[in-house]
Design an enzyme around this catalytic site. Sequence first.
Site, mmCIF file in Angstrom:
data_model
loop_
_atom_site.group_PDB
_atom_site.id
_atom_site.type_symbol
_atom_site.label_atom_id
_atom_site.label_comp_id
_atom_site.label_asym_id
_atom_site.label_seq_id
_atom_site.Cartn_x
_atom_site.Cartn_y
_atom_site.Cartn_z
ATOM 1 N N HIS A 172 -5.350 -4.711 -0.369
ATOM 2 C CA HIS A 172 -5.513 -3.455 -1.435
ATOM 3 C C HIS A 172 -5.571 -4.089 -2.719
ATOM 4 O O HIS A 172 -5.486 -3.202 -3.709
ATOM 5 C CB HIS A 172 -4.282 -2.574 -1.245
ATOM 6 N N SER A 213 0.793 -1.366 0.004
ATOM 7 C CA SER A 213 0.030 0.154 0.024
ATOM 8 C C SER A 213 0.871 1.296 0.042
ATOM 9 O O SER A 213 0.289 2.314 -0.287
ATOM 10 C CB SER A 213 -0.875 -0.126 1.385
ATOM 11 N N LYS A 216 -12.079 -2.027 2.821
ATOM 12 C CA LYS A 216 -11.254 -0.892 1.670
ATOM 13 C C LYS A 216 -12.176 -1.030 0.362
ATOM 14 O O LYS A 216 -13.307 -0.152 0.526
ATOM 15 C CB LYS A 216 -9.991 -1.427 1.385
HETATM 16 C C1 LIG Z 1 -2.056 -5.423 3.979
HETATM 17 C C2 LIG Z 1 -3.497 -5.132 5.004
HETATM 18 N N1 LIG Z 1 -3.968 -6.085 5.785
HETATM 19 C C3 LIG Z 1 -4.800 -5.874 6.785
HETATM 20 C C4 LIG Z 1 -5.446 -4.694 6.965
HETATM 21 C C5 LIG Z 1 -6.238 -4.410 8.022
HETATM 22 O O1 LIG Z 1 -7.386 -4.388 7.695
HETATM 23 P P1 LIG Z 1 -8.517 -3.622 8.412
HETATM 24 O O2 LIG Z 1 -8.493 -2.265 8.295
HETATM 25 O O3 LIG Z 1 -9.802 -4.227 7.659
HETATM 26 O O4 LIG Z 1 -8.506 -4.243 9.854
HETATM 27 C C6 LIG Z 1 -4.775 -3.562 6.272
HETATM 28 C C7 LIG Z 1 -5.235 -2.255 6.517
HETATM 29 O O5 LIG Z 1 -4.709 -1.196 6.461
HETATM 30 C C8 LIG Z 1 -3.789 -3.917 5.301
HETATM 31 O O6 LIG Z 1 -3.339 -2.746 4.382
#
Ligand SMILES: Cc1ncc(COP(=O)(O)O)c(C=O)c1O
Length: 397
Positions: free
Chosen positions: A214, A186, A244
């Site tokens: 993402h 990200s 997201k």
């Molecule tokens: C790669 C990745 N995994 C997991 C998450 C966590 O997801 P959530 O916001 O649904 O808890 C994020 C969130 O920023 C992320 O970028």
Amino acid sequence: MSSRTLDQFLSENLDDLKSKGLYNVIDPLQSPNGPMITISGKELINLSSNNYLGLATDQRLIDAAVAAAQKYGVGAGAVRTINGTLELHVRLEEKIASFKQTEAAIAYQSGFNCNMAAISAVMDKEDAILSDELNHASIIDGCRLSRAQIIRFNHSDIDDLRQKAKEAKESGKYKKLMVITDGVFSMDGDIAKLPEIVEVAEEFDLMTYVDDAHGSGVLGKGAGTVKHFGLSDKVDFQIGTLSKAIGVVGGYVAGRQQLIDWLKVRSRPFLFSTALTPADVAACITAIDILQNSTELHDKLWANGDYLKKGLKALGFNIGESETPITPCIIGDEQQTQQFSKRLYEEGVYAKAIVFPTVAKGTGRVRNMPTAAHTTEMLDRALSIYEKVGKEMGLLK
Ligand SMILES: Cc1ncc(COP(=O)(O)O)c(C=O)c1O
């Protein structure tokens, strides 16, 4: 009375963060998190949300959420394994499995929770995990919780992964081996080299775990990075978030039936934390339905991403090597990056500065997340603000 030790710990550490400019002040939104937002009465073009497809404010999801709350109430009432599983949860899991083309799926309360749950339900202290050095914090914490040996490989460096997988396999020290990567990273918008990772996994008998937070909704015509590479039958754990591109909240694992059966009896957030609310679940089902029936939002997202990228590049900004709509604008120096983001804000663009330690020292950037909901007028206005502030700060000729 509060503990003196705690008071001392907090004051010292808070002061330290503040003196280094690392204390993050949160600006609450006075509007929905759409393409335009309002903060402290100021209207801004929003280039910082993960609401990639604009679904967080989509009327179809809102209607589904309201109807579900009216039918089932606002809370699930219990953890999934007691009596918190509503028929809606089952429908959501079936929907995710069909979206991801896997045998089954399990939903969790967040993407973060999901990584904590899934890794530690399968790996333990006799095992080792090969983890990309830029993997998300929730993967790192999930790995730590499992107590497996964590072996970090250089970011997207397949030679390094192969070498470390070989050493781990040949050492004979570990019962099970797993490789974990984000699908899309990200901070830079680059895509994991999944075909090569799967090849190494087959060579050394590694389980494969892809966190596509993402990539889902963005790549593979919406179905994600694994689908993008045609590897749905080669990746053991397909992780995603519902927060997201899907626009709501929650996380999931999609995979083989036996894996999901195991997670339902052994993953602790599923067993010990109350289920997703009916409104969230209904909105998620509607979102996936939309993605399965049309690529319109997906196509708009990519068109907007390309438009913003071309515009920033033409102005002379360094936008890195992103392969997705995520568009970093790399400034370098941390303080200059912060100042740039602040000036953009003053002029009407909300684009957060991302600096060390989130990214490497000297690679500070303002990260832009265009979405399907932005109009060309909004992007043009953002570009003219970028030009104005860039010139004013001597970042552009
Ligand atoms: C790669 C990745 N995994 C997991 C998450 C966590 O997801 P959530 O916001 O649904 O808890 C994020 C969130 O920023 C992320 O970028």
